[in-house]
Every structure is written in C-alpha cells, then in structure tokens.
Design a protein around this motif. Structure first.
Motif, short mmCIF file in Angstrom:
data_model
loop_
_atom_site.label_atom_id
_atom_site.label_comp_id
_atom_site.label_asym_id
_atom_site.label_seq_id
_atom_site.Cartn_x
_atom_site.Cartn_y
_atom_site.Cartn_z
N GLY A 1 -12.09 4.49 -20.49
CA GLY A 1 -10.81 3.79 -20.44
C GLY A 1 -9.77 4.57 -19.67
O GLY A 1 -8.98 4.01 -18.90
N GLN A 2 -9.75 5.89 -19.89
CA GLN A 2 -8.81 6.74 -19.14
C GLN A 2 -9.09 6.68 -17.65
O GLN A 2 -8.16 6.63 -16.83
CB GLN A 2 -8.91 8.18 -19.64
CG GLN A 2 -8.46 8.37 -21.08
CD GLN A 2 -8.66 9.81 -21.54
OE1 GLN A 2 -8.93 10.69 -20.74
NE2 GLN A 2 -8.54 10.04 -22.83
N LEU A 3 -10.37 6.69 -17.28
CA LEU A 3 -10.70 6.63 -15.86
C LEU A 3 -10.27 5.30 -15.26
O LEU A 3 -9.81 5.25 -14.12
CB LEU A 3 -12.21 6.83 -15.67
CG LEU A 3 -12.75 8.21 -16.01
CD1 LEU A 3 -14.26 8.25 -15.77
CD2 LEU A 3 -12.07 9.28 -15.17
N ALA A 4 -10.46 4.22 -16.01
CA ALA A 4 -10.08 2.91 -15.49
C ALA A 4 -8.57 2.84 -15.26
O ALA A 4 -8.10 2.32 -14.24
CB ALA A 4 -10.52 1.81 -16.47
N VAL A 5 -7.79 3.36 -16.23
CA VAL A 5 -6.33 3.37 -16.08
C VAL A 5 -5.92 4.24 -14.90
O VAL A 5 -5.06 3.89 -14.10
CB VAL A 5 -5.66 3.88 -17.38
CG1 VAL A 5 -4.16 4.09 -17.15
CG2 VAL A 5 -5.90 2.89 -18.51
N ALA A 6 -6.58 5.40 -14.79
CA ALA A 6 -6.24 6.31 -13.69
C ALA A 6 -6.55 5.68 -12.34
O ALA A 6 -5.78 5.80 -11.39
CB ALA A 6 -7.00 7.64 -13.84
N ALA A 7 -7.71 5.03 -12.24
CA ALA A 7 -8.09 4.41 -10.97
C ALA A 7 -7.15 3.29 -10.59
O ALA A 7 -6.84 3.09 -9.41
CB ALA A 7 -9.53 3.91 -11.05
N SER A 8 -6.67 2.55 -11.57
CA SER A 8 -5.77 1.43 -11.29
C SER A 8 -4.34 1.88 -11.06
O SER A 8 -3.49 1.09 -10.65
CB SER A 8 -5.82 0.42 -12.44
OG SER A 8 -5.36 1.03 -13.64
N ALA A 9 -4.07 3.17 -11.32
CA ALA A 9 -2.70 3.67 -11.16
C ALA A 9 -2.28 3.72 -9.71
O ALA A 9 -1.11 3.71 -9.38
CB ALA A 9 -2.58 5.07 -11.78
N VAL A 10 -3.24 3.77 -8.81
CA VAL A 10 -2.93 3.79 -7.39
C VAL A 10 -2.77 2.36 -6.91
O VAL A 10 -3.70 1.56 -6.98
CB VAL A 10 -4.05 4.49 -6.58
CG1 VAL A 10 -3.71 4.47 -5.10
CG2 VAL A 10 -4.24 5.91 -7.08
N ALA A 11 -1.60 2.03 -6.43
CA ALA A 11 -1.35 0.67 -5.97
C ALA A 11 -2.14 0.39 -4.71
O ALA A 11 -2.08 1.18 -3.76
CB ALA A 11 0.14 0.47 -5.71
N PRO A 12 -2.87 -0.71 -4.65
CA PRO A 12 -3.63 -1.02 -3.44
C PRO A 12 -2.69 -1.18 -2.25
O PRO A 12 -1.67 -1.87 -2.35
CB PRO A 12 -4.32 -2.35 -3.78
CG PRO A 12 -4.32 -2.41 -5.28
CD PRO A 12 -3.09 -1.71 -5.70
N PRO A 13 -2.96 -0.55 -1.14
CA PRO A 13 -2.09 -0.70 0.03
C PRO A 13 -2.15 -2.11 0.56
O PRO A 13 -3.18 -2.56 1.06
CB PRO A 13 -2.66 0.31 1.04
CG PRO A 13 -4.06 0.56 0.59
CD PRO A 13 -4.11 0.33 -0.88
N SER A 14 -1.03 -2.83 0.44
CA SER A 14 -1.04 -4.25 0.77
C SER A 14 -1.28 -4.52 2.25
O SER A 14 -1.69 -5.61 2.63
CB SER A 14 0.31 -4.87 0.36
OG SER A 14 1.38 -4.19 1.00
N HIS A 15 -1.01 -3.51 3.10
CA HIS A 15 -1.15 -3.72 4.53
C HIS A 15 -2.59 -3.58 5.01
O HIS A 15 -2.87 -3.82 6.17
CB HIS A 15 -0.27 -2.72 5.28
CG HIS A 15 -0.66 -1.29 5.04
ND1 HIS A 15 -0.26 -0.61 3.92
CD2 HIS A 15 -1.42 -0.43 5.78
CE1 HIS A 15 -0.74 0.62 3.97
NE2 HIS A 15 -1.44 0.77 5.07
N VAL A 16 -3.48 -3.17 4.12
CA VAL A 16 -4.86 -2.93 4.52
C VAL A 16 -5.67 -4.20 4.34
O VAL A 16 -5.70 -4.79 3.26
CB VAL A 16 -5.47 -1.78 3.70
CG1 VAL A 16 -6.93 -1.59 4.08
CG2 VAL A 16 -4.69 -0.50 3.93
N SER A 17 -6.34 -4.63 5.40
CA SER A 17 -7.18 -5.82 5.35
C SER A 17 -8.54 -5.48 4.79
O SER A 17 -9.20 -4.54 5.26
CB SER A 17 -7.31 -6.41 6.76
OG SER A 17 -8.37 -7.34 6.81
N THR A 18 -8.98 -6.24 3.79
CA THR A 18 -10.30 -6.02 3.20
C THR A 18 -11.39 -6.21 4.23
O THR A 18 -12.37 -5.45 4.28
CB THR A 18 -10.51 -6.98 2.02
OG1 THR A 18 -9.52 -6.74 1.03
CG2 THR A 18 -11.89 -6.79 1.41
N GLY A 19 -11.24 -7.22 5.09
CA GLY A 19 -12.24 -7.47 6.12
C GLY A 19 -12.35 -6.33 7.11
O GLY A 19 -13.46 -5.91 7.48
N LEU A 20 -11.21 -5.77 7.53
CA LEU A 20 -11.24 -4.65 8.47
C LEU A 20 -11.81 -3.40 7.82
O LEU A 20 -12.52 -2.61 8.46
CB LEU A 20 -9.83 -4.38 9.00
CG LEU A 20 -9.26 -5.41 9.96
CD1 LEU A 20 -7.83 -5.04 10.35
CD2 LEU A 20 -10.14 -5.54 11.20
#
Length: 371
Positions: free
Chosen positions: A5-24
């Motif tokens: 649970g701690q790892l999941a919270v820690a991993a989600s703490a970093v906001a996904p960079p909105s400018h990054v395209s998943t396809g690219l």
C-alpha cells in the motif's frame, strides 16, 4: 498500511506529466526495445535521456520509470540464456552480492538530491557522465572483441580457470550504484568490465551472465525508486507497451544486422545524448572532453593489458589481474586515469620487453590458466 500500500501511494504521488503523449512514449519504448534487442545493451542509456531531453520529464522520474521498463525486458533475455546454459552462476552470485545493496543505495542517494533546479542540473550532468562512460564501454567492448578474434581466442573455454572474487564483487558494486543513480550501467558498463576481467569467457556466457545479474540489480533499484515515490506509472506503462515487442523484433533482426552497422549507430546515439546533457556552456564542454580523456586512457590501458599473454606478465614480474581491474573498474572514478598513465609509461614497456624475449611459439601461452 502494508508495504504494498505504501508503494502504491508513493508511486501515485508523482503527478503524470500532462504534456507527455502516451503514444509517443510507447513509440520511444518500441525504438529503444529494438536497440536493446539488436545490440544487447543500451536500454537505459537511450531511454532515460530521451525522456529527459525529448519529453522534458523530471530526471528522477525518468530514471525510475525506465528502471521499471528495464525490469519488464531483461528477464526475457535472461531466461533464454539460463535455459541454454550460457550463464556463469558463480559470477552472477558475486556480482549480485556487490550490486544489489548498492542499487538500493544509489536510489536512496538519488532521492537525497531533491527537486530543486540545482539538483536537476546536477542530475542531468550525472546522466551525461554515465552516457559518456557507457559509450566508451561500447567502443572498448568492440575493440576488445575484435582483437581477441584476431588472436584466435574468441572460442576459448566457456568458463574462466580462476574466478577473481574481489574484482568481480567491485564490478557489481559499481554497476549497482550506477543503475540505482542513473538506470545506466547494468548492460553497457558491466559487460565490458566482465570482458576485461575474464577475456577467456565466451561471448554468449558474458552476455548471459550480465543479463541474469542485471535482473536483481534493476529490481532492487526499481523497488527503491518506488519506495521514494519517483515512478510515474503512465510513463513506465507506456514504455513497456512499446519496448516488449520492440525487444522481440530487435532480437529477430540482430541475427541479420552486422555489428559493423549496429554498434556505430548506438555509439552515435549515446554520444549525442550524453553531450546534449553535458554541454550547456563552455564549462560543460570542458567537462565532457575531460571525461572522455579520463575514461579513454584507462580503458585503453585495461584492453591493452588484457591482450598481453600472462607469460609476458609473469616474466616482467607484474600481476595482470590487478592492473586490468585497477584501470577497468577505476576508469570512471579517476583512479583508472592515474593507473593508465603509470601503466603506459612504466609497466607496459617491461611487458613488451618480456614478450620480445619469449620464443615465437610462446604466443600460444595466452591460454594459460588464469588468463
């Protein structure tokens, strides 16, 4: 809350960079996977700078996410080599003993840098330094392999006659630290140091041993990055989507693409990425050139020392293993530069003179145990 649970919270703490395209990102992972499949190395050395330079991802997030991507790719190759018996498990254990704790330490140290602008700049410099070292390692590996083939030693025994315990553990220490701090080193750097320490080990065993030892190193580094909250699941997942099929296709192509084409392309990519991270000013250019000189002389000395038969070293009264380890492992640390200069000026002339005194047939002594 449990550890997961701690790892999941820690991993989600970093906001996904909105400018990054998943396809690219997936496309970048695909191209990086092809490079790994074809060349057998260079995944971290290509993907991490691509994330930083092209997608403007936080360097710590780029390193952590690429480690997760590597963790999805490396077990595949490692399993293939393990099934074919091309793994030296004794060397794997020694490398893991030195590398796993240092991989976590590298991840911890990366976390201590913080997220200030100065820390970001320092981390980019460190990444550039790691890429220059990786590039020098690739060139060294190609030169060493070519020289060994010329001497008819590429088909030597599949296992070394003598395991060099301390130098091998130190290779693991250095490789683990580099992986934890930069995600670079588990492939391109460690395999070159293995070639320098064990030139009689066949190439497929060197590659298999390197792949297997890299799995726990990358796993520990990725665990540390998850614990400290640097992994971006969007970035890592997108890379994996592209890299897994890319690696498979690259492996299929590798049987047809000659090294004469693959290696120069990979080296060019590494040099470009490394210099782009390092050269933000004339000071950065000076540092880049200094690093090239620092690493180059040491690696030249290590390769040259490896290629002189052990009989010459015994006649000259020097220990080849000690000098190869000192120059090879110490190359990125500055120690190798001093050792390389001393080797070139004082030790090598004695080795060459000892070789001149050997009978012509003595050249075959290169297969002496311990070589």
């Amino acid at each position: 809350m449990g550890l997961m649970g701690q790892l999941a919270v820690a991993a989600s703490a970093v906001a996904p960079p909105s400018h990054v395209s998943t396809g690219l990102l997936a496309l970048s992972g695909f191209l990086g996977g092809i490079a790994v499949g074809v060349a057998g190395m260079g995944g971290g050395a290509l993907m991490t700078p691509a994330l930083v330079l092209l997608f403007k991802v936080d360097p710590r997030v780029a390193i952590a996410s690429d480690l997760v991507n590597s963790l999805a790719m490396k077990p595949v190759g490692a399993a293939v080599h393990a099934l074919h018996g091309s793994v030296n498990w004794h060397l794997v254990r020694l490398l893991v003993v030195g590398g796993v704790p240092m991989a976590f330490f590298g991840a911890w140290l990366l976390n201590q840098l913080g997220d200030s602008a100065a820390s970001q700049a320092h981390l980019k410099t460190l990444l550039g330094w790691a890429l220059v070292v990786a590039c020098a390692s690739l060139v060294t590996k190609a030169a060493l392999g070519a020289r060994l083939r010329q001497r008819g030693r590429s088909r030597e025994n599949r296992a070394p006659y003598r395991v060099k315990t301390l130098p091998t553990v130190l290779v693991g220490v250095f490789g683990g630290f580099m992986v934890g701090m930069t995600s670079v080193g588990s492939g391109s750097i460690v395999i070159v140091l293995l070639m320098l320490l064990y030139p009689r080990l066949s190439t497929n065993v060197q590659v298999g041993t390197n792949l297997v030892q890299a799995v726990p190193l990358v796993a520990m580094a990725a665990f540390g990055q998850a614990l400290f909250g640097h992994i971006d699941l969007q970035v890592a997942g997108s890379l994996i989507i592209g890299s897994v099929p890319g690696t498979f296709i690259g492996a299929m192509v590798s049987s047809r693409a000659p090294d004469a084409i693959v290696r120069p392309v990979l080296v060019a990519l590494l040099v470009s990425s490394g210099l782009a991270l390092l050269i933000t000013s004339y000071t950065g250019l000076a540092w880049a050139l200094g690093i090239v000189a620092l690493v180059g002389l040491a690696l030249w000395g290590a390769v040259d020392a490896t290629l002189h038969p052990s009989a010459y070293w015994l006649t000259a009264g020097h220990d080849r293993t000690k000098w190869v380890a000192l120059m090879g492992i110490g190359a990125p640390l500055g120690i190798g530069l001093v050792a390389g200069a001393f080797y070139a000026l004082r030790v090598r002339p004695g080795i060459v003179a000892a070789g001149a005194m050997q009978p012509r047939a003595g050249a075959g002594v290169a297969t002496t145990p311990g070589a």
